[in-house]
Design a protein around this motif. Structure first.
Motif, short mmCIF file in Angstrom:
data_model
loop_
_atom_site.label_atom_id
_atom_site.label_comp_id
_atom_site.label_asym_id
_atom_site.label_seq_id
_atom_site.Cartn_x
_atom_site.Cartn_y
_atom_site.Cartn_z
N MET A 75 0.82 -1.17 0.00
CA MET A 75 0.00 0.00 0.00
C MET A 75 0.87 1.24 0.00
SD MET A 75 -3.01 -0.12 2.59
CE MET A 75 -4.57 -0.39 2.16
N THR A 76 0.38 2.17 -0.74
CA THR A 76 1.15 3.40 -0.79
C THR A 76 0.71 4.36 0.30
OG1 THR A 76 -0.35 4.47 -2.30
CG2 THR A 76 1.42 3.19 -3.31
N ARG A 77 1.51 5.30 0.46
CA ARG A 77 1.24 6.27 1.52
C ARG A 77 -0.05 7.04 1.25
NH1 ARG A 77 5.85 10.09 3.83
NH2 ARG A 77 4.70 10.73 5.62
N THR A 78 -0.37 7.38 0.06
CA THR A 78 -1.57 8.11 -0.29
C THR A 78 -2.81 7.30 0.05
OG1 THR A 78 -0.31 9.06 -2.12
CG2 THR A 78 -2.67 9.36 -2.18
N ARG A 79 -2.76 5.98 -0.24
CA ARG A 79 -3.91 5.13 0.07
C ARG A 79 -4.12 5.03 1.58
NH1 ARG A 79 -4.25 -0.22 -3.43
NH2 ARG A 79 -6.02 0.54 -4.59
N ILE A 80 -3.07 4.98 2.33
CA ILE A 80 -3.19 4.91 3.81
C ILE A 80 -3.83 6.19 4.33
CG2 ILE A 80 -1.88 4.80 5.96
CD1 ILE A 80 0.13 3.03 4.50
N VAL A 81 -3.42 7.30 3.84
CA VAL A 81 -3.97 8.58 4.28
C VAL A 81 -5.45 8.67 3.93
CG1 VAL A 81 -3.86 11.08 3.92
CG2 VAL A 81 -1.77 9.78 4.23
N ARG A 82 -5.85 8.21 2.74
CA ARG A 82 -7.26 8.23 2.35
C ARG A 82 -8.10 7.37 3.28
NH1 ARG A 82 -6.75 7.65 -4.12
NH2 ARG A 82 -5.92 9.72 -4.49
N TRP A 83 -7.61 6.17 3.60
CA TRP A 83 -8.34 5.29 4.50
C TRP A 83 -8.43 5.89 5.91
CZ3 TRP A 83 -11.57 1.54 3.68
CH2 TRP A 83 -11.52 0.85 2.49
N LEU A 84 -7.36 6.49 6.38
CA LEU A 84 -7.38 7.09 7.72
C LEU A 84 -8.32 8.30 7.77
CD1 LEU A 84 -3.63 6.92 8.80
CD2 LEU A 84 -5.55 5.61 9.70
N ARG A 85 -8.47 9.02 6.67
CA ARG A 85 -9.38 10.15 6.63
C ARG A 85 -10.82 9.70 6.80
NH1 ARG A 85 -8.00 13.49 1.37
NH2 ARG A 85 -9.81 14.69 2.05
N VAL A 86 -11.14 8.51 6.45
CA VAL A 86 -12.49 7.96 6.60
C VAL A 86 -12.62 7.26 7.96
CG1 VAL A 86 -14.14 6.31 5.67
CG2 VAL A 86 -12.84 7.75 4.12
N LEU A 87 -11.61 6.45 8.31
CA LEU A 87 -11.70 5.63 9.51
C LEU A 87 -11.59 6.44 10.82
CD1 LEU A 87 -9.64 2.48 8.48
CD2 LEU A 87 -12.09 2.64 8.82
N LEU A 88 -10.74 7.43 10.89
CA LEU A 88 -10.56 8.17 12.14
C LEU A 88 -11.82 8.92 12.56
CD1 LEU A 88 -6.86 9.41 11.89
CD2 LEU A 88 -7.82 7.66 13.40
N PRO A 89 -12.51 9.65 11.67
CA PRO A 89 -13.77 10.27 12.11
C PRO A 89 -14.83 9.26 12.53
CG PRO A 89 -13.00 11.34 10.11
CD PRO A 89 -12.13 10.13 10.35
N MET A 90 -14.87 8.11 11.84
CA MET A 90 -15.84 7.08 12.21
C MET A 90 -15.49 6.50 13.59
SD MET A 90 -16.73 5.21 8.65
CE MET A 90 -17.99 4.18 9.34
N LEU A 91 -14.21 6.33 13.87
CA LEU A 91 -13.76 5.83 15.16
C LEU A 91 -14.13 6.84 16.27
CD1 LEU A 91 -12.23 3.64 16.73
CD2 LEU A 91 -10.14 4.94 16.30
N ALA A 92 -13.99 8.11 16.00
CA ALA A 92 -14.35 9.14 16.97
C ALA A 92 -15.85 9.10 17.25
CB ALA A 92 -13.94 10.52 16.46
N LEU A 93 -16.68 8.89 16.20
CA LEU A 93 -18.12 8.78 16.41
C LEU A 93 -18.48 7.56 17.24
CD1 LEU A 93 -19.57 9.86 12.94
CD2 LEU A 93 -19.83 11.01 15.12
N VAL A 94 -17.80 6.47 17.03
CA VAL A 94 -18.06 5.25 17.80
C VAL A 94 -17.70 5.48 19.27
CG1 VAL A 94 -17.28 2.86 18.12
CG2 VAL A 94 -17.82 3.69 15.84
N ILE A 95 -16.59 6.13 19.52
CA ILE A 95 -16.18 6.40 20.91
C ILE A 95 -17.19 7.32 21.59
CG2 ILE A 95 -14.43 7.53 22.33
CD1 ILE A 95 -12.34 6.48 20.36
N LEU A 96 -17.62 8.39 20.93
CA LEU A 96 -18.61 9.29 21.52
C LEU A 96 -19.94 8.59 21.73
CD1 LEU A 96 -17.97 12.64 19.61
CD2 LEU A 96 -17.70 12.21 22.04
N SER A 97 -20.35 7.76 20.81
CA SER A 97 -21.61 7.03 20.95
C SER A 97 -21.58 6.10 22.15
CB SER A 97 -21.91 6.22 19.69
OG SER A 97 -22.03 7.07 18.59
#
Length: 191
Positions: free
Chosen positions: A1-23
């Motif tokens: 995996m390239t660095r760009t793909r990792i950053v794209r996935w983290l841009r989606v996963l980190l906000p979703m992880l924050a929503l799960v923690i708050l929920s």
């Protein structure tokens, strides 16, 4: 995996992880053990409506001869006609010549130009006098205090009893005070 793909996935996963923690915080948070209470005064509303009164009133002013006068009470109840009665009084008088007097009394009343302290009045002056009386009348328009029902006093030079006392401005010098005792004065001199 390239660095760009990792950053794209983290841009989606980190906000979703924050929503799960708050929920989960809101979902599993326990209720408060204490009930929320609104602070109310510990007074009886019906008695306040029947017997109106003010708590911790203060009165202050300056007399015609320049004395500062301040009166504090724990509570005051208005009278039907004029004035009223008060409990837990403290009266402070400071004359232009530097004389200060502090009076305390359990009860009293105030009329247009007269404050009556009663029920065992104590007066301490800045000149070293300590006076007790059953009742002391204080004028609000000039420096004048009168006790007509007997007094007991401790002075810097001894003890004194009298049937009446009057504190007022001196007749010749307006910037001095005179403490006058009458009606059977008895002095025990202690040098």
């Amino acid at each position: 995996m390239t660095r760009t793909r990792i950053v794209r996935w983290l841009r989606v996963l980190l906000p979703m992880l924050a929503l799960v923690i708050l929920s989960t915080m809101f979902l599993f948070s326990g209720g408060s053990d204490t009930e929320p209470e609104i602070p109310y005064a510990e007074t009886d509303a019906e008695s306040m409506a029947r017997e109106p009164r003010m708590i911790a009133p203060e009165y202050s002013g300056v007399t015609e001869d320049g004395a500062e006068l301040s009166l504090r009470a724990s509570q005051i109840s208005p009278a039907q006609d004029a004035g009223g009665s008060a409990d837990g009084l403290r009266l402070d008088l400071r004359r232009p010549d530097g004389l200060a007097a502090q009076l305390t009394a359990p009860a009293g009343a105030m009329d247009d130009e007269l404050i009556t302290l009663q029920g065992g009045v104590t007066m301490a002056t800045s000149s070293g006098w300590y006076i007790t009386a059953e009742k002391i009348d204080t004028a609000t328009d000039r420096s004048r205090m009168v006790a007509t029902e007997g007094i007991g006093a401790t002075a810097p030079f001894g003890k004194l009893t009298a049937g009446a006392m009057e504190l007022q401005a001196g007749p010749e010098q307006k910037d001095s005070a005179v403490l006058n005792f009458t009606d059977g004065v008895r002095l025990i001199y202690q040098p």
